[in-house]
Each structure stands twice: as C-alpha cells, then as structure tokens.
Design a protein around this motif. Structure first.
Motif, PDB file in Angstrom:
ATOM      1  N   LYS A 147     -13.287  19.721 -34.492  1.00 15.47           N
ATOM      2  CA  LYS A 147     -12.322  19.541 -35.345  1.00 15.47           C
ATOM      3  C   LYS A 147     -12.966  19.652 -36.745  1.00 15.47           C
ATOM      4  O   LYS A 147     -12.572  20.150 -37.832  1.00 15.47           O
ATOM      5  CB  LYS A 147     -11.741  18.274 -35.151  1.00 15.47           C
ATOM      6  N   SER A 163     -14.773  11.182 -27.202  1.00 12.59           N
ATOM      7  CA  SER A 163     -14.242  11.642 -28.803  1.00 12.59           C
ATOM      8  C   SER A 163     -14.989  12.664 -29.471  1.00 12.59           C
ATOM      9  O   SER A 163     -14.654  13.625 -30.152  1.00 12.59           O
ATOM     10  CB  SER A 163     -13.729  10.798 -29.582  1.00 12.59           C
ATOM     11  N   THR A 206      -5.643  16.790 -30.925  1.00 13.78           N
ATOM     12  CA  THR A 206      -6.219  16.496 -29.490  1.00 13.78           C
ATOM     13  C   THR A 206      -7.067  15.473 -29.442  1.00 13.78           C
ATOM     14  O   THR A 206      -7.197  14.515 -28.527  1.00 13.78           O
ATOM     15  CB  THR A 206      -7.008  17.924 -29.287  1.00 13.78           C
ATOM     16  N   ARG A 207      -8.062  15.546 -30.548  1.00 18.43           N
ATOM     17  CA  ARG A 207      -9.168  14.585 -30.566  1.00 18.43           C
ATOM     18  C   ARG A 207      -8.436  13.022 -30.849  1.00 18.43           C
ATOM     19  O   ARG A 207      -8.872  12.037 -30.078  1.00 18.43           O
ATOM     20  CB  ARG A 207      -9.788  14.573 -31.969  1.00 18.43           C
ATOM     21  N   PRO A 254     -14.474  16.974 -29.093  1.00 20.95           N
ATOM     22  CA  PRO A 254     -13.333  17.254 -29.954  1.00 20.95           C
ATOM     23  C   PRO A 254     -13.555  17.199 -31.376  1.00 20.95           C
ATOM     24  O   PRO A 254     -13.074  17.819 -32.342  1.00 20.95           O
ATOM     25  CB  PRO A 254     -12.164  16.587 -29.420  1.00 20.95           C
ATOM     26  N   GLN A 266     -10.004  26.449 -31.428  1.00 20.10           N
ATOM     27  CA  GLN A 266     -10.798  25.462 -31.054  1.00 20.10           C
ATOM     28  C   GLN A 266     -11.909  26.035 -29.947  1.00 20.10           C
ATOM     29  O   GLN A 266     -13.069  25.730 -29.968  1.00 20.10           O
ATOM     30  CB  GLN A 266      -9.890  24.358 -30.103  1.00 20.10           C
ATOM     31  N   GLY A 293      -1.301  10.740 -31.299  1.00 15.34           N
ATOM     32  CA  GLY A 293      -0.781  12.149 -31.584  1.00 15.34           C
ATOM     33  C   GLY A 293      -0.013  11.976 -32.958  1.00 15.34           C
ATOM     34  O   GLY A 293      -0.214  13.117 -33.779  1.00 15.34           O
ATOM     35  N   VAL A 334      -4.082  21.140 -34.755  1.00 16.37           N
ATOM     36  CA  VAL A 334      -4.212  21.008 -33.117  1.00 16.37           C
ATOM     37  C   VAL A 334      -5.509  20.248 -32.707  1.00 16.37           C
ATOM     38  O   VAL A 334      -5.347  19.145 -31.852  1.00 16.37           O
ATOM     39  CB  VAL A 334      -4.223  22.529 -32.449  1.00 16.37           C
ATOM     40  N   ALA A 335      -6.560  20.545 -33.223  1.00 18.72           N
ATOM     41  CA  ALA A 335      -7.727  20.014 -33.023  1.00 18.72           C
ATOM     42  C   ALA A 335      -7.849  18.418 -33.183  1.00 18.72           C
ATOM     43  O   ALA A 335      -8.231  17.618 -32.575  1.00 18.72           O
ATOM     44  CB  ALA A 335      -8.936  20.561 -33.444  1.00 18.72           C
TER      45      ALA A 335
END
Length: 291
Positions: free
Chosen positions: A229, A222, A176-177, A225, A241, A118, A172-173
């Motif tokens: 993304k 993965s 998250t990924r 997401p 998203q 992250g 954010v995407a």
C-alpha cells in the motif's frame, strides 16, 4: 434490584464513533515518531541496510526533533476519519450483536473487525495518501519535495494537480490492509482481554498485556499489505497490488515484506495500548457525566 438496572450500560451509537476517533487521535500523538520511522524504512527497502537507529538518527540530523512529527496533521486527520469509522463500527456492532446473540465467538469478532476496518479505511484513504506523501517528503532531494503545508493543503493540491481520484489511489490496498489489521487487532485484543480477565482482573495490566499480544499478531499479519500500500500511494504512477508485490519479492526478496517490523510493532503495540486506555477512560467519563 430491577432487571432494568442490571442491564450493562451501552454507549449511544454516535458516542462510539466520537470516542473511538478521539482515542485514536490522542494515541497517535504518542506514537507518531515510530510511525514516521516505519514509513521511511519501508520506502528505503532492504538494499539500504539501514537499521531503525540509522533511520532515526538521519531524521534527527537532517530535520531536527520536530522532523519526527512531519505529517502530524495528516496523521490526526486520518485518525479522525479512519479510526472514527473502524472503532465506531466495531463497538456499535459488538453492542448490537451482544444484544441479539450474546458474547460473539472469536470468528465473529474477526468478521466484525474486518468489516469495520474496511469501512473505516475507505473513508480514511484520502488522509492516508496525504500522510504517506508528507512523511516521505523529508527523504527526497529538496527539488523533488512536494512541501505540503498541512493535510488540507495536501488534499487540495493533490486534487488540483493530479485529480480527485488520486485521493483514493491504493484504496483497494488500503482497504485490504485495514481488513487484515482490524480483523487481527480488534478481534485478538477482545479475545485476549476476555480470556485473561478472570485471572488478571480489569485494569491497566490487562489492557497492556492484551494490547501487546494484539500488536504482535497485527504487525506480522499487516506488514506485507502495508508495504505494498505504501509503495502504491507514494508512486508517481498507478500500479496494481500484484505488480508491486511481485516487484518487491523479485528485486528485494520475500523478507522485504516484513521490512520495518520492529518500528511497526513499536507503533502498533503502544498505539493499541494508548487507544484502549483513552477509549475506556473516555467511556467512563461519558457514563459518569452524560448518562
């Protein structure tokens, strides 16, 4: 032998970041063609019915062999930011954790990997946006292409033409990924390596098998997401998203979330192999000549 000499060698904090980033950059030079093919397939969706071979042939016919390296400067800049952050944080935190509590559990490895991913992803989002734009350019009609000269030209033009916040479009995407990827990739690799070490011994076969196990798990986890993304970052307008995810499932079917699995695995598996091979060799050289 003194207790001091029995202690395992630990890299300085800054070296974890520098070696991690350099390892990712070297690995990316090897897997760039597969990564670009994967991105093109994700942008096409499933309605095109194009296979990996079809997409690769199209790139070769229209853009030549060097077309597979479109966006390489952005890809390397992304590794210099994202991978430096994620591997540096992961290895430094693992060393710190081991010093306090001993070998971390698999759950702890996942947690460390997710947090590290992250952090690295947020730092690397501008490079990610530039990379997606540059790799997607070749499939657009000539009049619609952005024609960025290199990553820094892309970053400057995006800031000037669309505003600085666009550099963090899909942040954010992306985060998250990255948390999913690193929780799966780094933890699975570390756990597989730890479990296989007694029977295989340390060396290239161990690194390869552990990496391929990690790559398969990471690819499956993965891709959804990652596709969301990619669509957000390449869009001309911002979208959430959930809106993009719902649209993909409704218009293309749920299996579209795993579009490009083969080139993704073809990239993540070898990228993990090369990253960790380079990582361990660079660590060896550092210990030999710098400590």
């Amino acid at each position: 032998m003194s207790k001091e000499s029995e202690k395992p060698k630990v890299l300085p904090g800054w070296a974890n970041f520098a070696i991690g980033g350099l390892s990712g950059m070297l690995a990316n030079c090897v897997v760039q063609p597969a990564d670009l093919t994967k991105t093109r397939m994700q942008l096409l969706g499933t309605k095109s019915k194009a296979t990996v071979v079809d997409v690769a042939k199209g790139i070769l016919a229209k853009e030549g062999f060097l077309g597979f390296y479109t966006g390489l400067s952005a890809a390397l800049f992304r590794q210099a930011t994202y991978t430096t952050g994620r591997l540096g944080c992961f290895n430094a935190t693992m060393d710190y954790y081991k010093g306090l509590y001993g070998t971390p559990s698999f759950a702890a490895k996942i947690g460390i990997g997710m947090v590290s991913g992250g952090i690295g992803a947020f730092i690397g989002t501008p490079a990610e946006v530039a990379l997606i734009r540059m790799t997607a350019d070749g499939r657009l009609p000539p009049e619609q292409r952005r024609n960025y000269k290199h990553v820094f030209d892309a970053l400057a033009r995006i800031t000037r033409e669309e505003g600085v916040t666009t550099l963090w479009r899909g942040a954010v995407a992306t985060v998250t990924r990255a948390m999913i990827v690193n929780g799966a990739q780094l933890a699975t690799y570390a756990q597989a390596r730890e479990m296989l070490l007694p029977s295989m011994g340390d060396g290239l076969p161990l690194h390869f098998v552990s990496s391929m196990i990690s790559g398969f798990v990471t690819s499956a986890a993965s891709l959804p997401p990652d596709i969301v993304k990619t669509r957000i970052q390449n869009a001309s307008k911002s979208a959430s998203q959930m809106a993009v995810l719902t649209s993909i499932i409704k218009n293309e079917g749920v299996l579209a979330l795993w579009s490009g699995f083969i080139p993704t695995y073809a990239k993540i598996g070898p990228h993990t192999v090369f990253t960790f091979i380079f990582l361990e060799q660079l660590q060896t050289l550092f210990f030999k000549y710098m400590m």
